[in-house]
Write an enzyme that holds these catalytic residues in place. Structure first.
Site, PDB file in Angstrom:
ATOM      1  N   GLY A 273       0.785  -1.229   0.000  1.00 12.87           N
ATOM      2  CA  GLY A 273       0.000   0.000   0.000  1.00 12.87           C
ATOM      3  C   GLY A 273       0.809   1.266   0.000  1.00 12.87           C
ATOM      4  N   PRO A 316       5.362  -4.411  -1.621  1.00 11.97           N
ATOM      5  CA  PRO A 316       5.223  -3.258  -2.516  1.00 11.97           C
ATOM      6  C   PRO A 316       4.955  -3.699  -3.951  1.00 11.97           C
ATOM      7  CG  PRO A 316       7.535  -3.712  -2.108  1.00 11.97           C
ATOM      8  CD  PRO A 316       6.757  -4.682  -1.253  1.00 11.97           C
ATOM      9  N   GLY A 317       4.041  -3.039  -4.608  1.00 13.24           N
ATOM     10  CA  GLY A 317       3.784  -3.288  -6.029  1.00 13.24           C
ATOM     11  C   GLY A 317       3.791  -1.985  -6.777  1.00 13.24           C
ATOM     12  N   ARG A 318       2.768  -1.160  -6.502  1.00 15.52           N
ATOM     13  CA  ARG A 318       2.655   0.157  -7.114  1.00 15.52           C
ATOM     14  C   ARG A 318       3.924   0.985  -6.902  1.00 15.52           C
ATOM     15  NH1 ARG A 318      -2.267   3.359  -6.856  1.00 15.52           N
ATOM     16  NH2 ARG A 318      -2.957   1.832  -5.330  1.00 15.52           N
ATOM     17  N   ARG A 359      -8.393   3.792 -13.791  1.00 12.20           N
ATOM     18  CA  ARG A 359      -8.337   4.358 -12.446  1.00 12.20           C
ATOM     19  C   ARG A 359      -9.028   5.720 -12.307  1.00 12.20           C
ATOM     20  NH1 ARG A 359      -4.383   5.726  -9.946  1.00 12.20           N
ATOM     21  NH2 ARG A 359      -4.986   5.015  -7.880  1.00 12.20           N
ATOM     22  N   TYR A 363     -11.649   5.239  -9.493  1.00 15.67           N
ATOM     23  CA  TYR A 363     -11.241   5.799  -8.210  1.00 15.67           C
ATOM     24  C   TYR A 363     -11.223   7.327  -8.172  1.00 15.67           C
ATOM     25  CZ  TYR A 363      -9.340   1.067  -7.504  1.00 15.67           C
ATOM     26  OH  TYR A 363      -9.169  -0.280  -7.402  1.00 15.67           O
ATOM     27  N   CYS A 390     -17.067   5.670 -25.581  1.00 20.97           N
ATOM     28  CA  CYS A 390     -18.410   6.246 -25.527  1.00 20.97           C
ATOM     29  C   CYS A 390     -18.898   6.341 -24.092  1.00 20.97           C
ATOM     30  CB  CYS A 390     -19.361   5.420 -26.388  1.00 20.97           C
ATOM     31  SG  CYS A 390     -19.002   5.511 -28.138  1.00 20.97           S
TER      32      CYS A 390
END
Length: 462
Positions: A273, A316-318, A359, A363, A390
């Site tokens: 996170g 950790p990823g992001r 995203r 979000y 569209c």
């Protein structure tokens, strides 16, 4: 490009943190991968290559992944969290090449589907360094994971305990597991990605006693080995206060399991996170700072409870792949729209959109962008970059200042799209998903090719 300074002339129609820049061509380094820069002609370069030259070969839209930046961020977490197991969260973005980079840099790998596991195994990742997540793993998926020898499965429900125990018993192995717990901590993040408060689908509650009961059931299963507890408190988090509260509650459960069930848990996973900068309103901490503060939190809580500090891991990823990638688009149309108070907004339509980055729609996420193909002497205009789908909510960048002469054929680049852009990409409106192009030392290679019409029609049986 955005600046975190007092609002300027456009304050009535733009966010308070966004001000007209002094140089609309300049990059804000914190938003871009480490090799990103502009040359004298205003052309964006990444990995020693002109993005214009790259997309001349691969077309747009395209994701450009800075390999050196990815690897350096992976090493930064590995080195800062020395003594931890650092699991790269593959859900952020995973490909065969990326899985190999992860292993080469000494990280472990988290997967959360049979597809992600397949990519990891294809890449040759040591199964013992793979963790398997998910709130609804099927018996088939679990059988494949256990048979492959994954190092740990993160248990998310009571029925899953039975499934894993049955599969492991049938295969004649003892499967290491961790119990995912919800600590009742809601991190300062968007509601839909705050994953540790009680009313959500992940994990087993500490407060209701479900987490303790899950630990008891795992310990009672001969084919399972309880390695520890897992807690993930949310995403896009910029300070460690949430981990302090979560660690206190999770370690209290750790102590209760030792006291009442007679089992000392050897491990604790604190999840991921860690936030990144999408615009200049974001101020992420460096891995070394995070490591120092999180380690101090866990050490203090263990001392207070009379516990030895368990072996720790993070995910950790992001924070690794997010800043390492940008998305390059070609402008198709531009129009002016009148706003209240006499201001105008320039709508810049590009050849991608919500199919390659959901995203903003999902979000309400903010992004930045820059004119990537040339220098402009035109004055900045308040712009909204939109896609070609569209949907009125098909927004790529809600608010940004771009040169007033931006027009068809120009290239725009959006930074920090490595996390979840390609992973959550879709074929909405039958769009073709873009390629992922790795750039490094003046060379590029396509690591995930662009979809074709033949790909699209192959699953349509008519």
């Amino acid at each position: 490009m955005s600046g975190r300074v007092p609002p300027g002339d456009f304050a009535g129609s733009s966010p308070v943190w966004l001000r007209q820049p002094e140089d609309v061509n300049a990059l804000v380094p914190a938003l871009w991968s480490r090799t990103a820069c502009k040359d004298a002609d205003g052309v964006l370069h990444v990995g020693g290559l002109s993005v214009a030259d790259v997309v001349a070969n691969v077309n747009t839209p395209a994701y450009l992944l800075d390999e050196d930046d990815f690897r350096s961020r992976a090493r930064a977490f590995r080195d800062a969290f020395d003594g931890y197991d650092v699991y790269y969260a593959g859900k952020a973005f995973l490909s065969t090449a990326v899985a190999r980079w992860v292993e080469e840099e000494g990280l472990c790998l988290d997967v959360c589907s049979d597809g992600e596991l397949s990519v990891a195994l294809r890449a040759g990742v040591d199964p013992g360094r793979i963790g398997y997540h998910g709130n609804n793993k099927t018996a088939m998926e679990l059988r494949r994971a256990v048979h492959a020898g994954v190092g740990r499965i993160i248990v998310d429900s009571f029925v899953e305990i039975e499934r894993i125990a049955d599969v492991a018993a049938q295969l004649g192995v003892v499967q290491p597991v961790m119990v995912r717990v919800t600590a009742g901590v809601e991190a300062h993040t968007h509601e839909f990605i705050a994953t540790a408060h009680e009313d959500q689908k992940f994990g087993l509650s500490i407060s209701t006693g479900d987490a303790f009961e899950a630990a008891r059931q795992v310990l009672a299963a001969p084919s399972l080995e309880l390695r520890g507890l897992h807690s993930h408190i949310g995403s896009q988090i910029f300070d460690t206060s949430g981990w302090e509260v979560a660690a206190r509650r999770v370690l209290a459960l750790h102590a209760r399991i030792a006291a009442e069930l007679g089992h000392t848990l050897p491990e604790l996973d604190l999840g991921g996170g860690f936030g990144i900068a999408y615009t200049t309103q974001d101020d992420p901490a460096e891995p070394a700072v995070l490591a120092e503060q999180i380690t101090a939190i866990v050490t203090a809580e263990c001392a207070a409870l009379g516990l030895d500090v368990p072996h720790l891991s993070i995910e950790p990823g992001r924070a690794i792949v997010g800043p390492a990638m940008c998305t390059v688009y070609t402008v198709g149309t531009v129009k002016q729209v009148a706003l209240d108070g006499g201001a105008t907004r320039t709508y810049v339509s590009v050849d991608g959109g919500m199919s390659d980055n959901i995203r903003p729609a999902l979000y309400d996420a903010d992004y930045s962008c820059t004119l990537a193909s040339r220098h402009s002497a035109a004055a900045p205009v308040l712009a909204r970059v939109v896609g070609k789908h569209c949907e009125s909510g098909d927004i790529v960048v809600k608010d940004e200042f771009l040169p007033g002469d931006v027009g068809p054929g120009d290239l725009l680049a959006v930074p920090a799209t490595g996390a979840y852009g390609r992973s959550m990409a879709s074929n909405y409106n039958h769009a073709l998903r873009p390629p992922v192009v790795a750039v490094r030392d003046g060379q590029f290679r396509v690591i995930v090719r662009r979809e074709t019409i033949d790909d699209l029609l192959a699953t349509d049986l008519g």
